[in-house]
Scaffold this motif. Structure first.
Motif, PDB file in Angstrom:
ATOM      1  N   GLY A 150       5.327  -2.742   5.065  1.00 49.27           N
ATOM      2  CA  GLY A 150       4.431  -4.078   4.504  1.00 49.27           C
ATOM      3  C   GLY A 150       3.179  -3.909   4.712  1.00 49.27           C
ATOM      4  N   LEU A 151       2.251  -4.587   3.706  1.00 52.01           N
ATOM      5  CA  LEU A 151       0.838  -4.490   3.635  1.00 52.01           C
ATOM      6  C   LEU A 151       0.445  -5.789   3.845  1.00 52.01           C
ATOM      7  CD1 LEU A 151      -1.320  -2.356   3.607  1.00 52.01           C
ATOM      8  CD2 LEU A 151      -1.256  -2.509   0.963  1.00 52.01           C
ATOM      9  N   ILE A 152      -0.378  -6.173   4.966  1.00 48.02           N
ATOM     10  CA  ILE A 152      -0.669  -7.480   5.030  1.00 48.02           C
ATOM     11  C   ILE A 152      -2.397  -7.511   5.395  1.00 48.02           C
ATOM     12  CG2 ILE A 152       1.281  -8.577   5.718  1.00 48.02           C
ATOM     13  CD1 ILE A 152       0.549  -8.304   8.637  1.00 48.02           C
ATOM     14  N   GLY A 153      -2.817  -8.837   5.501  1.00 48.96           N
ATOM     15  CA  GLY A 153      -4.347  -8.908   5.831  1.00 48.96           C
ATOM     16  C   GLY A 153      -4.850 -10.037   5.245  1.00 48.96           C
ATOM     17  N   PRO A 154      -5.891 -10.341   5.626  1.00 46.00           N
ATOM     18  CA  PRO A 154      -6.484 -11.732   5.228  1.00 46.00           C
ATOM     19  C   PRO A 154      -7.111 -11.406   3.685  1.00 46.00           C
ATOM     20  CG  PRO A 154      -7.833 -10.743   6.973  1.00 46.00           C
ATOM     21  CD  PRO A 154      -6.930  -9.953   6.731  1.00 46.00           C
ATOM     22  N   ASN A 155      -7.726 -12.617   3.381  1.00 46.34           N
ATOM     23  CA  ASN A 155      -8.182 -12.749   1.768  1.00 46.34           C
ATOM     24  C   ASN A 155      -9.232 -11.446   1.556  1.00 46.34           C
ATOM     25  OD1 ASN A 155      -7.274 -14.701   0.451  1.00 46.34           O
ATOM     26  ND2 ASN A 155      -8.854 -15.972   0.789  1.00 46.34           N
ATOM     27  N   GLY A 156      -9.140 -10.981   0.309  1.00 48.80           N
ATOM     28  CA  GLY A 156     -10.054  -9.883   0.192  1.00 48.80           C
ATOM     29  C   GLY A 156     -10.075  -8.497   1.144  1.00 48.80           C
ATOM     30  N   SER A 157      -8.960  -8.436   1.825  1.00 47.34           N
ATOM     31  CA  SER A 157      -9.092  -7.031   2.728  1.00 47.34           C
ATOM     32  C   SER A 157      -8.747  -5.896   1.958  1.00 47.34           C
ATOM     33  CB  SER A 157      -7.901  -7.388   3.807  1.00 47.34           C
ATOM     34  OG  SER A 157      -6.677  -7.803   3.223  1.00 47.34           O
ATOM     35  N   GLY A 158      -8.372  -6.141   0.576  1.00 44.20           N
ATOM     36  CA  GLY A 158      -8.206  -4.963  -0.194  1.00 44.20           C
ATOM     37  C   GLY A 158      -6.595  -4.391  -0.409  1.00 44.20           C
ATOM     38  N   LYS A 159      -5.735  -5.436  -0.177  1.00 43.82           N
ATOM     39  CA  LYS A 159      -4.332  -5.284  -0.286  1.00 43.82           C
ATOM     40  C   LYS A 159      -3.989  -4.900  -1.588  1.00 43.82           C
ATOM     41  CE  LYS A 159      -3.000  -9.374   0.989  1.00 43.82           C
ATOM     42  NZ  LYS A 159      -4.490  -9.930   1.452  1.00 43.82           N
ATOM     43  N   ASP A 180       3.935  -7.001  -5.553  1.00 41.02           N
ATOM     44  CA  ASP A 180       2.528  -7.739  -5.260  1.00 41.02           C
ATOM     45  C   ASP A 180       2.863  -9.006  -4.986  1.00 41.02           C
ATOM     46  OD1 ASP A 180       0.163  -8.444  -4.850  1.00 41.02           O
ATOM     47  OD2 ASP A 180      -0.649  -7.628  -6.796  1.00 41.02           O
ATOM     48  N   GLU A 181       3.162  -9.674  -3.846  1.00 37.58           N
ATOM     49  CA  GLU A 181       3.257 -10.872  -3.221  1.00 37.58           C
ATOM     50  C   GLU A 181       4.423 -11.514  -4.019  1.00 37.58           C
ATOM     51  OE1 GLU A 181      -0.073 -13.664  -3.192  1.00 37.58           O
ATOM     52  OE2 GLU A 181      -1.436 -11.984  -2.424  1.00 37.58           O
ATOM     53  N   PRO A 182       5.587 -10.967  -4.071  1.00 40.75           N
ATOM     54  CA  PRO A 182       6.919 -11.431  -4.756  1.00 40.75           C
ATOM     55  C   PRO A 182       7.262 -12.835  -4.254  1.00 40.75           C
ATOM     56  CG  PRO A 182       7.397  -9.487  -3.084  1.00 40.75           C
ATOM     57  CD  PRO A 182       6.058  -9.896  -3.152  1.00 40.75           C
ATOM     58  N   ILE A 226      17.460  -2.703  -1.732  1.00 42.59           N
ATOM     59  CA  ILE A 226      16.783  -1.661  -2.366  1.00 42.59           C
ATOM     60  C   ILE A 226      16.192  -0.508  -1.860  1.00 42.59           C
ATOM     61  CG2 ILE A 226      14.487  -1.372  -3.919  1.00 42.59           C
ATOM     62  CD1 ILE A 226      14.779  -4.225  -4.896  1.00 42.59           C
ATOM     63  N   GLY A 227      15.793  -0.730  -0.354  1.00 48.69           N
ATOM     64  CA  GLY A 227      15.311   0.261   0.651  1.00 48.69           C
ATOM     65  C   GLY A 227      16.421   1.206   0.793  1.00 48.69           C
ATOM     66  N   ARG A 228      17.703   0.611   1.037  1.00 45.31           N
ATOM     67  CA  ARG A 228      18.924   1.394   1.556  1.00 45.31           C
ATOM     68  C   ARG A 228      19.167   2.302   0.023  1.00 45.31           C
ATOM     69  NH1 ARG A 228      22.013  -3.246   3.762  1.00 45.31           N
ATOM     70  NH2 ARG A 228      21.142  -3.571   5.830  1.00 45.31           N
ATOM     71  N   GLN A 229      18.976   2.303  -0.963  1.00 45.55           N
ATOM     72  CA  GLN A 229      19.293   2.782  -2.234  1.00 45.55           C
ATOM     73  C   GLN A 229      18.311   4.162  -1.990  1.00 45.55           C
ATOM     74  OE1 GLN A 229      21.837   2.047  -3.654  1.00 45.55           O
ATOM     75  NE2 GLN A 229      22.027   0.149  -2.740  1.00 45.55           N
ATOM     76  N   GLY A 230      17.226   4.325  -1.194  1.00 38.80           N
ATOM     77  CA  GLY A 230      16.515   5.443  -0.959  1.00 38.80           C
ATOM     78  C   GLY A 230      15.111   5.199  -1.516  1.00 38.80           C
ATOM     79  N   THR A 231      15.030   3.935  -2.032  1.00 39.51           N
ATOM     80  CA  THR A 231      13.737   3.775  -2.869  1.00 39.51           C
ATOM     81  C   THR A 231      12.669   3.351  -1.640  1.00 39.51           C
ATOM     82  OG1 THR A 231      14.722   2.948  -4.765  1.00 39.51           O
ATOM     83  CG2 THR A 231      12.612   2.220  -4.332  1.00 39.51           C
ATOM     84  N   GLY A 232      11.600   3.655  -1.811  1.00 35.44           N
ATOM     85  CA  GLY A 232      10.324   3.225  -0.955  1.00 35.44           C
ATOM     86  C   GLY A 232       9.824   2.061  -1.418  1.00 35.44           C
ATOM     87  N   VAL A 233       9.665   0.997  -0.421  1.00 31.72           N
ATOM     88  CA  VAL A 233       9.107  -0.190  -1.249  1.00 31.72           C
ATOM     89  C   VAL A 233       7.611  -0.661  -0.412  1.00 31.72           C
ATOM     90  CG1 VAL A 233       9.450  -2.562  -1.279  1.00 31.72           C
ATOM     91  CG2 VAL A 233      11.442  -1.243  -1.320  1.00 31.72           C
ATOM     92  N   LEU A 234       6.870  -0.719  -1.195  1.00 30.85           N
ATOM     93  CA  LEU A 234       5.657  -1.326  -0.520  1.00 30.85           C
ATOM     94  C   LEU A 234       5.411  -2.860  -0.959  1.00 30.85           C
ATOM     95  CD1 LEU A 234       2.658  -0.771   0.837  1.00 30.85           C
ATOM     96  CD2 LEU A 234       1.716  -0.829  -1.483  1.00 30.85           C
ATOM     97  N   LEU A 235       5.335  -3.422   0.259  1.00 31.81           N
ATOM     98  CA  LEU A 235       5.449  -5.163  -0.185  1.00 31.81           C
ATOM     99  C   LEU A 235       3.961  -5.631   0.284  1.00 31.81           C
ATOM    100  CD1 LEU A 235       7.264  -7.576  -0.199  1.00 31.81           C
ATOM    101  CD2 LEU A 235       7.886  -7.330   1.969  1.00 31.81           C
ATOM    102  N   VAL A 236       3.332  -6.209  -0.330  1.00 33.09           N
ATOM    103  CA  VAL A 236       1.966  -6.900  -0.201  1.00 33.09           C
ATOM    104  C   VAL A 236       2.547  -8.383  -0.122  1.00 33.09           C
ATOM    105  CG1 VAL A 236      -0.063  -7.690  -1.045  1.00 33.09           C
ATOM    106  CG2 VAL A 236       0.366  -5.176  -1.318  1.00 33.09           C
ATOM    107  N   GLU A 237       2.393  -9.078   0.951  1.00 35.63           N
ATOM    108  CA  GLU A 237       2.790 -10.402   1.174  1.00 35.63           C
ATOM    109  C   GLU A 237       1.831 -11.058   2.112  1.00 35.63           C
ATOM    110  OE1 GLU A 237       5.442 -12.155  -0.960  1.00 35.63           O
ATOM    111  OE2 GLU A 237       4.138 -12.879   0.432  1.00 35.63           O
ATOM    112  N   HIS A 238       1.867 -12.440   1.916  1.00 35.03           N
ATOM    113  CA  HIS A 238       1.221 -13.427   2.799  1.00 35.03           C
ATOM    114  C   HIS A 238       2.346 -13.909   3.634  1.00 35.03           C
ATOM    115  CE1 HIS A 238      -2.722 -13.205   1.858  1.00 35.03           C
ATOM    116  NE2 HIS A 238      -2.612 -13.431   0.654  1.00 35.03           N
ATOM    117  N   HIS A 239       3.646 -13.944   3.320  1.00 37.13           N
ATOM    118  CA  HIS A 239       4.636 -14.679   4.309  1.00 37.13           C
ATOM    119  C   HIS A 239       4.963 -13.760   5.401  1.00 37.13           C
ATOM    120  CE1 HIS A 239       4.937 -16.945   0.475  1.00 37.13           C
ATOM    121  NE2 HIS A 239       5.581 -17.844   1.404  1.00 37.13           N
ATOM    122  N   ALA A 240       4.093 -14.039   6.607  1.00 34.20           N
ATOM    123  CA  ALA A 240       4.234 -12.940   7.657  1.00 34.20           C
ATOM    124  C   ALA A 240       5.642 -12.798   8.127  1.00 34.20           C
ATOM    125  CB  ALA A 240       3.308 -13.638   8.640  1.00 34.20           C
TER     126      ALA A 240
END
Lengths: 600, 239, 285
Positions: A383-392, A525-527, A546-560
């Motif tokens: 998971g990649l989180i952070g406030p507005n404009g933090s660079g996610k 990106d914010e799915p 999807i992760g269980r299939q061996g795929t690495g997931v990067l999840l940019v989200e606001h829903h904490a």
């Protein structure tokens, strides 16, 4: 494996059947069948008009790929017709070289057309639409001027005799059948391209260029091939046109003709072959049946163009699209079937991670990301989180190759090419976008198949001629796409136009499109933005699987809550820097994170 | 209520962003609007000021519905929207930027109004002949707020006036907010810096996924923990 | 010979520059490149000839009537071909709608006016040879237009509002500027400037319906090279183009000069897509 493929076949048969092949071909058969019967009337004048329509259609069939599919506004295509007409006539007459047989001259003219098609098309690879329209217009002006001025070769304003056809094509009806035959071949070839990987990629470039890039579609390579094809067809049409006219002067190639071709495509409808064919026939016949209006024909064409643009952007093809008028179920919900993912993902996964080391990137002096370190491991959800404009999102765009970092590196085993988004699909990295990038006019299935573009092995020529390897590609990509759609729960809507779907469904189409690639890494990106609570739960389960299939997931989200419930690792960004990294449990208790969010 | 938003639905094309939003601002009060990126705060302000046409529901300002009116009509009615990102006109001078804000005012009143607005920000009054592009981010933000003040609004909507500013400048901008309230101007403030905003606001709304999930007075004792849970989930209203 | 190349080159270049300014004026308030720019130039010549030669108005009255007619055409462009497609700016529908309108204008002129070049009146009966009025009138017109625009943009509030909309349309709207009215006004202004180009260049280009596409292309080249919306770039580019074209005309012949212009146009654009004076890269993701 055999078990899986069995379920696949049984399931395939239960899916809504694609419109049967014969209804697709029927209009073409009727049109060409009627044309073939024309000699029975014995009216040679109508034969002449029909021959002209067939010749125009050769050009328009290629042009429709450029204008209708790739969305490039080539408004000066009469230039290539002129080029083909003069090249064929000059070579056949022997003004430069010893006289060549007409068919050889025609072949050389086509080759010249292919070359000039690319030259005129070059600006389209880099420039905005209006510039390209202007360039083709400028080219059209110049070709006529050269034809006028190069008197020794072209005969200048006096003109030149058109090439004579060998028997049996030297009679009016013989020539008619030759042109009709070639026109039929052009229709077949253009339809093959339209329904191939190439056709889908062209539409993707037109309506969702960024997504096309992320799917590994190279705009430049694709457009060059299509410009060659359309240029060759146009020049060939020019040679036949010269033969039909028997004598050509620069006056024969007015801009009005260019307009006719262009409008035939637009009246016909973007992304269609049948529509432009009907458009060409109608526009060729129109001045004949409305003779008093002949002087006003340019005005009429222009007026038609304005009406189309303002009132019916879909053209004839949209009028004929009865399928899209059937109402869709109103209360449908996306129900993913994550267990299907096992069928889609098979084979070895490699164990390397995407690693970002000290990445820095600034926009106009402001550091959007400032020394970010990040590792996305296979099979882990990060998971990649952070406030507005933090660079996610900026971080995600650096990984997916839309921006080149100023400092630091991004590696997946070996370095990933900076600022080369088109290479990422080949490296097994797929992504979705904050605002779904979907081709509204294409079906859901076609949209998802775009994701499998780099899986195709067949060349343009194989697709054109519908050779076995191309058909094998299509079958495989389609089966994968249907599986991906089933995984995200949209298989029932596979044949619906994507612009009829709801926003939340578009998000799942994007995920399906990414899954067709069987990515080693998936960047989301914010799915969850704009999804309902239930849909977010479904999304979460899908991502976990999807992760269980061996795929690495990067999840940019606001829903904490989504982040904390499904992620293995969480990185928190603030002002372009990593504020904290760790497991969800650690992050939840992190004082600085709480205050960064609440602005202490 | 000076501003009343009733059952507002708005969005971009097919994408619905605001769902049944109910909120209001009374004359002379400062109301803060909080929420994540993408929660719909900016969309709400744009819908209120008419920059974004909305679908159903209603926005009533000073007793008149704003349905179908654009930002020009809203501004004339006394509802001024200072958009996010201190987008001043970089090629024009500070004075000209303010003059543009006074476009609709009678010719004779313009310069007086500009001086009035500049009085709030002595630091940019000194630079009135500099181009907007030569100002720092904080000064541009002050200029943007000053542009709003030229119209002598009854309600001023500020969209993230603190974004990208240093803490000192944030305090400076928020001090002006307090000053305006003292003079009777109502303010609707979108902010990320929760603590600072709570210090100047009377009431607060929190948005999540386009819905109002929290509405409270700033002096309620458990506000902070309620906000925290609104931000970190678990109590986000779901339906 | 050098003098005559310069005289005619600068004159033609000034006409191109004016058409380029017309493009820019429309672009600045709407982000639309309109194919009607060249047709406005063509109409300036045709209306001039119509009012002064055919209807016998004094040149000054004919000039004012021409300006009014061209401004009206500009406003019609905004209503018919620009406003309806502004919402879908990214689909480039404006390319088609303005092209359609431009062709309709051209065809109506061909049928109602003439398909042959018609004479254009002498305006001042001044000068001869290199100093003939046909060479310096376009230059003066271009100069006056630039000065006029500078005054408008720097000294008037309306002019500043134009600049504001050009720089940031959204912010201008948020500020309560009457964006729609200003856009209509800019189209009227562009119409007048385009008409002026054709009127001033009437003695060189004559009143000919087919001047439209030519002016469209040669007026666009300086805009493309100078960068969209950059009037200074358009003037420098226009004059350079005019002189280059006339030099090539004299030295290698007209046909190859247009081929050369075309090639340079493509090459420069491929090397510097934003134009030689422009710099703007939009964020895509």
């Amino acid at each position: 494996m055999s078990n899986a493929s069995q379920t696949l076949t049984t399931n395939l048969s239960s899916w809504p059947v694609r419109r049967a092949a014969w209804t697709t071909f029927l209009p073409f058969l009727i049109l060409f069948g009627l044309a073939a019967l024309l000699p029975l009337t014995g009216n040679e004048y109508w034969g002449l008009i029909a021959t002209r329509a067939a010749i125009y259609w050769m050009l328009v069939s290629g042009l429709s790929l450029i204008v209708g599919f790739a969305g490039q506004l080539a408004i000066g295509y009469v230039a290539l017709l002129t080029l083909g007409a003069y090249t064929t006539s000059v070579l056949a007459a022997g003004n430069v070289l010893p006289p060549l047989p007409t068919l050889v001259a025609l072949g050389i003219a086509s080759a010249a057309g292919a070359v000039f098609g690319v030259i005129v098309g070059l600006p389209a690879l880099r420039l905005r639409t209006f510039y390209f329209a202007m360039t083709t217009l400028g080219f059209a002006t110049i070709v006529t001027q050269v034809a006028l001025a190069w008197q020794g070769v072209t005969g200048g304003g006096i003109g030149i005799t058109g090439p004579e056809m060998p028997a049996p094509f030297n009679t009016a009806w013989g020539f008619f059948y030759l042109c009709l035959g070639i026109a039929a071949l052009c229709t077949w070839g253009a339809s093959n391209i339209a329904h191939s990987r190439v056709g889908r990629s062209l539409i993707a470039i037109r309506d969702a260029e960024v997504a096309a890039e992320a799917s590994g579609i190279s705009k430049a390579r694709l457009l060059v091939v299509v410009f060659m094809f359309a240029g060759a067809l146009a020049a060939m049409a020019g040679g036949l046109f010269a033969s039909l006219q028997t004598y050509i002067t620069p006056d024969a190639f007015t801009f009005e003709l260019s307009l006719l071709f262009f409008i035939a495509v637009l009246i016909g409808g973007r992304g269609s072959i049948l529509g432009p064919l009907i458009g060409t026939v109608v526009l060729t016949i129109l001045p004949e049946i409305a003779a008093p209006l002949a002087a006003w024909s340019t005005f009429l064409y222009a007026f038609l163009l304005l009406v189309i643009v303002l009132a019916m952007p879909g053209g004839i093809a949209a009028l004929l699209d009865f399928e899209s008028r059937k109402p869709l179920a109103f209360d449908r919900a996306v129900r993913p079937n994550p267990h299907v993912l096992g069928e889609l993902f098979h084979g070895q996964r490699d164990g390397r991670s995407i690693v970002l080391r000290d990445v820095v990137l600034s926009f106009g002096g402001v550091r959007a990301i400032d020394g970010v370190n990040l590792e996305i491991r296979p099979g882990q959800i990060h998971g990649l989180i952070g406030p507005n404009g933090s660079g996610k999102t900026t971080t995600l765009n650096v990984i997916s190759g839309y921006y080149a970092p100023e400092k630091g590196d991004v590696t997946l085993g070996s370095p990933l090419d900076p600022a080369a988004a088109v290479t990422r699909a080949g490296r097994g990295i797929a992504r979705t976008f904050q605002t779904p990038r979907i081709v509204g006019e294409a079906s859901v299935l076609d949209n998802v198949m775009i994701g499998g573009s780099i899986d195709g092995r067949a060349t343009f020529l194989e697709a054109l001629l519908s050779l076995p390897r191309h058909r094998e590609d299509e079958r495989r990509i389609e089966a994968d796409a249907l599986l991906a759609l089933r995984a995200v729960g949209l298989e029932a809507l596979a044949h619906v136009r994507a612009d009829r779907l709801q926003h939340s469904e578009l998000r799942f189409i994007e995920i399906a499109r990414a899954l067709v690639l069987r990515p080693s890494f998936l960047l989301l990106d914010e799915p969850a933005a704009g999804l309902s609570g239930v849909e977010i739960d479904h999304l979460g389960r899908l991502i976990v699987e999807i992760g269980r299939q061996g795929t690495g997931v990067l999840l940019v989200e606001h829903h904490a809550d989504l982040i904390f419930s499904i992620c293995d690792d969480v990185t928190v960004l603030n002002l372009g820097r990593v504020l904290a990294a760790g497991t969800p449990a650690e992050i939840r208790l992190h004082k600085e994170v709480v205050s960064a969010y609440l602005g202490g | 209520m000076l501003l009343d938003v009733n059952a507002l639905e708005a969005g971009y094309g097919k994408i619905g962003v605001l769902h049944h939003v109910e909120m209001g601002v009374a004359a002379g009060e400062v109301v803060a609007l909080l929420g994540h990126n993408g929660a719909g705060k900016t969309t709400l302000l744009r819908a209120i000021s008419g920059l974004l046409p909305w679908g159903s529901g209603d926005v009533v300002f000073a007793g008149h519905s704003l349905k179908g009116s654009g930002p020009r009509e809203s501004a004339r009615a006394g509802l001024v929207h200072v958009i996010e990102g201190h987008r001043v006109f970089t090629q024009q001078t500070v004075a000209d930027n303010l003059l543009l804000a006074a476009y609709d005012l009678p010719r004779g009143e313009r310069s007086a109004r500009i001086e009035e607005a500049l009085a709030f920000f002595p630091e940019i009054a000194a630079k009135r002949h500099d181009r907007g592009g030569s100002l720092s981010g904080g000064q541009q933000q002050m200029l943007a707020v000053a542009q709003g003040l030229v119209r002598r609004p009854r309600l001023l909507m500020l969209d993230e006036p603190s974004a990208g500013l240093s803490p000192v400048l944030v305090d400076r901008v928020l001090a002006v907010v307090s000053q305006l309230r003292a003079e009777g101007t109502a303010i609707l403030l979108v902010e990320q810096l929760v603590e600072k905003v709570l210090a100047v606001a009377d009431r607060v709304y929190a948005l999540a996924q386009g819905r109002v999930v929290l509405s409270a007075r700033c002096d309620e004792p458990d506000l902070r923990s309620r906000l925290e849970s609104a931000y970190f989930g678990s109590t986000i209203a779901r339906d | 010979m050098l003098a005559s190349i310069l005289a005619s080159g600068v004159a033609v270049g000034a006409i191109y520059a004016l058409i380029g300014i017309a493009y820019n004026t429309m672009f600045s308030t709407s982000r639309v490149m309109s194919f009607t720019a060249g047709q406005l130039g063509m109409l300036g010549g045709v209306f001039g000839s119509l009012f002064v030669l055919r209807l016998g108005l004094p040149p000054i009255a004919g000039f004012v009537a021409m300006l009014a007619c061209c401004a009206l055409i500009g406003v019609i462009t905004e209503f018919v071909a620009v406003r309806p497609v502004l919402k879908s700016l990214d689909q480039h529908l404006y390319v088609l709608s303005t092209l359609a309108l431009a062709l309709m204008i051209q065809q109506v002129t061909a049928i109602k006016w003439s398909t042959e070049p018609q004479p254009f009146p002498r305006l001042f009966e001044l000068g001869s040879g290199m100093l003939d009025e046909k060479f310096w009138v376009p230059v003066i017109a271009c100069l006056l237009t630039i000065i006029g625009l500078e005054l408008l943009y720097r000294k008037t509030l309306v002019g500043r509002a134009f600049l504001a909309i050009a720089e940031d349309n959204f912010a201008a709207r948020a500020l309560g500027l009457p964006e729609r009215n200003l856009r209509i006004a800019s189209y009227a202004l562009a119409g007048a400037i385009g008409g002026l180009a054709g009127f001033a260049g009437g003695q060189l280009l004559l009143a000919f319906f087919a001047n439209g596409p030519l002016l469209n292309f040669y007026g666009f080249v300086p805009v493309a090279l100078g960068g969209l919306g950059n009037n200074r770039g358009a003037v420098i580019g226009g004059l350079a183009l005019g002189v280059f074209q006339q030099a090539a005309n004299f030295l290698v012949g007209g046909i190859f000069s247009s081929v050369a212009v075309f090639c340079i146009f493509i090459i420069v654009l491929l090397l510097a897509p934003q134009g030689l004076f422009g710099s703007h890269v939009a964020r895509r993701v």
